[in-house]
Design a protein around this motif. Structure first.
Motif, PDB file in Angstrom:
ATOM      1  N   ALA A 123      40.652  38.480  31.429  1.00 44.92           N
ATOM      2  CA  ALA A 123      40.909  38.763  33.082  1.00 44.92           C
ATOM      3  C   ALA A 123      42.179  38.474  33.436  1.00 44.92           C
ATOM      4  CB  ALA A 123      39.716  38.481  33.590  1.00 44.92           C
ATOM      5  N   GLN A 124      42.549  37.075  33.151  1.00 42.70           N
ATOM      6  CA  GLN A 124      43.929  36.742  33.673  1.00 42.70           C
ATOM      7  C   GLN A 124      45.079  37.173  32.966  1.00 42.70           C
ATOM      8  OE1 GLN A 124      43.702  32.026  34.260  1.00 42.70           O
ATOM      9  NE2 GLN A 124      41.988  32.614  32.601  1.00 42.70           N
ATOM     10  N   LEU A 125      45.034  37.663  31.642  1.00 45.55           N
ATOM     11  CA  LEU A 125      45.887  38.435  31.202  1.00 45.55           C
ATOM     12  C   LEU A 125      46.090  39.836  31.850  1.00 45.55           C
ATOM     13  CD1 LEU A 125      45.406  37.690  27.393  1.00 45.55           C
ATOM     14  CD2 LEU A 125      47.277  36.918  28.816  1.00 45.55           C
ATOM     15  N   LEU A 126      45.024  40.684  32.172  1.00 55.02           N
ATOM     16  CA  LEU A 126      45.076  41.886  32.867  1.00 55.02           C
ATOM     17  C   LEU A 126      45.985  41.628  34.045  1.00 55.02           C
ATOM     18  CD1 LEU A 126      41.555  43.409  32.122  1.00 55.02           C
ATOM     19  CD2 LEU A 126      43.764  44.086  31.374  1.00 55.02           C
ATOM     20  N   VAL A 127      45.754  40.603  35.023  1.00 55.53           N
ATOM     21  CA  VAL A 127      46.379  40.254  36.206  1.00 55.53           C
ATOM     22  C   VAL A 127      48.049  40.269  35.756  1.00 55.53           C
ATOM     23  CG1 VAL A 127      46.787  38.850  38.314  1.00 55.53           C
ATOM     24  CG2 VAL A 127      44.414  39.359  37.482  1.00 55.53           C
ATOM     25  N   GLY A 128      48.109  39.460  34.778  1.00 51.99           N
ATOM     26  CA  GLY A 128      49.784  39.302  34.245  1.00 51.99           C
ATOM     27  C   GLY A 128      50.288  40.380  33.882  1.00 51.99           C
ATOM     28  N   LEU A 129      49.636  41.173  32.859  1.00 52.58           N
ATOM     29  CA  LEU A 129      49.816  42.644  32.793  1.00 52.58           C
ATOM     30  C   LEU A 129      50.211  43.559  33.671  1.00 52.58           C
ATOM     31  CD1 LEU A 129      50.540  44.499  30.286  1.00 52.58           C
ATOM     32  CD2 LEU A 129      48.128  45.154  30.328  1.00 52.58           C
ATOM     33  N   ALA A 130      49.430  43.309  34.867  1.00 47.05           N
ATOM     34  CA  ALA A 130      49.632  44.311  35.871  1.00 47.05           C
ATOM     35  C   ALA A 130      50.957  43.936  36.655  1.00 47.05           C
ATOM     36  CB  ALA A 130      48.529  44.204  37.195  1.00 47.05           C
ATOM     37  N   VAL A 131      51.424  42.664  36.712  1.00 49.84           N
ATOM     38  CA  VAL A 131      52.440  42.239  37.271  1.00 49.84           C
ATOM     39  C   VAL A 131      53.708  42.740  36.517  1.00 49.84           C
ATOM     40  CG1 VAL A 131      53.966  40.178  37.962  1.00 49.84           C
ATOM     41  CG2 VAL A 131      51.577  40.277  38.643  1.00 49.84           C
TER      42      VAL A 131
END
Length: 312
Positions: free
Chosen positions: A123-131
């Motif tokens: 989930a955290q990696l998805l936020v980072g990927l979105a950024v």
């Protein structure tokens, strides 16, 4: 080594009465602790090289630092610092269980399962990927190149005395990103900025690692704290001096002015203060000096931002 787990689940090296332990919903607390939300210093230290790069790009471009880019990097720093801590704790959970300061962390203490941590990591990696995907394509490419060193970092202390060097590569990567966003290329200035961040990070993480040196030696993992030993003060002083010199060269390469150099000078003075205060036998002092690098990073950005604003 005595058991340091708290009945409330609080982590041993977190600030007493931090916001996670006081205000977060009980069901969220183990995951917030896993992401080190109870210790935000790491997010600041990840963010500052990004902000330096935005500020230095603004100096070179004669414009104000881009607030949208800074906001994206702030979100990315929080998400990726949390993801990095989660990944590191998954890899190191058996080692952490043997170290007094870390055995109360969520994974070795049983607050979070490995499966739960893996889902939270995703989930955290998805936020980072979105950024990352919100940035220009060249910056996306530069950011993607950080994946390999980030993946390798948790294993470095098993094979080298220099895990802090790999952390320097990872945590300093943001020094490239702001410039890549602004100009769609990399020049000497951001490369010098990354080199400066690299030395700074080795220095401050060596101070941090002195908290764990006895346990690290017993467990059999390496660190620059163990490698430098009694030579830590002069070596960290040299690392900080090298970081300041490289920052000054980055300012020169970007065509910076007096305010930017003043920020570098303030950073150098802060580093000298840390070295003069340092007592590697005092774990609490080592932690305070490590945390003071939030202010050291802020001094550099303030100088860069002021210099950019004065050029408008």
């Amino acid at each position: 080594m005595t058991d340091t787990a708290s009945p409330s689940g609080a982590v041993a090296d977190a600030q007493p009465r931090n916001w996670v332990d006081r205000r977060a919903p009980a069901s969220w607390r183990p995951f917030l602790r896993l992401a080190r939300a109870d210790r935000p210093i790491g997010a600041w230290l990840l963010f500052w090289p990004c902000a330096w790069s935005v500020g230095l790009a603004a100096v070179a471009g004669g414009a104000a630092p881009d607030l949208w880019t800074l906001a994206l990097f702030a979100v990315g720093a929080v998400a990726m610092r949390g993801a990095g801590c989660t990944y590191n704790d998954l890899v190191d959970r058996d080692i952490d269980a043997k170290v007094a300061r870390t055995r109360s962390r969520p994974l070795p203490s049983g607050q979070v399962t490995a499966k739960g941590a893996a889902v939270f990591l995703a989930a955290q990696l998805l936020v980072g990927l979105a950024v990352l995907l919100s940035l220009p394509w060249f910056a996306v490419l530069v950011g993607a190149c950080s994946v390999l060193p980030v993946a390798l970092y948790p294993f470095m202390k098993r094979v080298t005395w220099w895990p802090q060097a790999m952390l320097g590569v990872c945590f300093g990567w943001g020094a490239l990103m702001g410039w890549a966003v602004a100009f769609g290329r990399l020049d000497a200035a951001p490369l010098l900025l990354h080199a400066a961040a690299f030395l700074w990070i080795i220095g401050y993480d060596t101070i941090y690692a002195h908290q764990d040196k006895e346990d690290d030696a017993l467990v059999g993992v390496g660190s620059t704290a163990l490698l430098f030993g009694e030579r830590t003060r002069p070596i960290v002083g040299g690392l900080y001096a090298g970081a300041a010199a490289l920052l000054a060269l980055a300012v020169f390469a970007a065509g910076g002015g007096a305010a930017a150099y003043a920020g570098v000078a303030a950073f150098a003075a802060h580093g000298a203060w840390q070295v003069m205060r340092l007592d590697i036998a005092d774990a609490a002092l080592c932690l305070r000096l490590f945390k003071s690098n939030r202010e050291a990073g802020a001094l550099v950005f303030a100088g860069f931002a002021l210099d950019a604003l004065l050029r408008m």
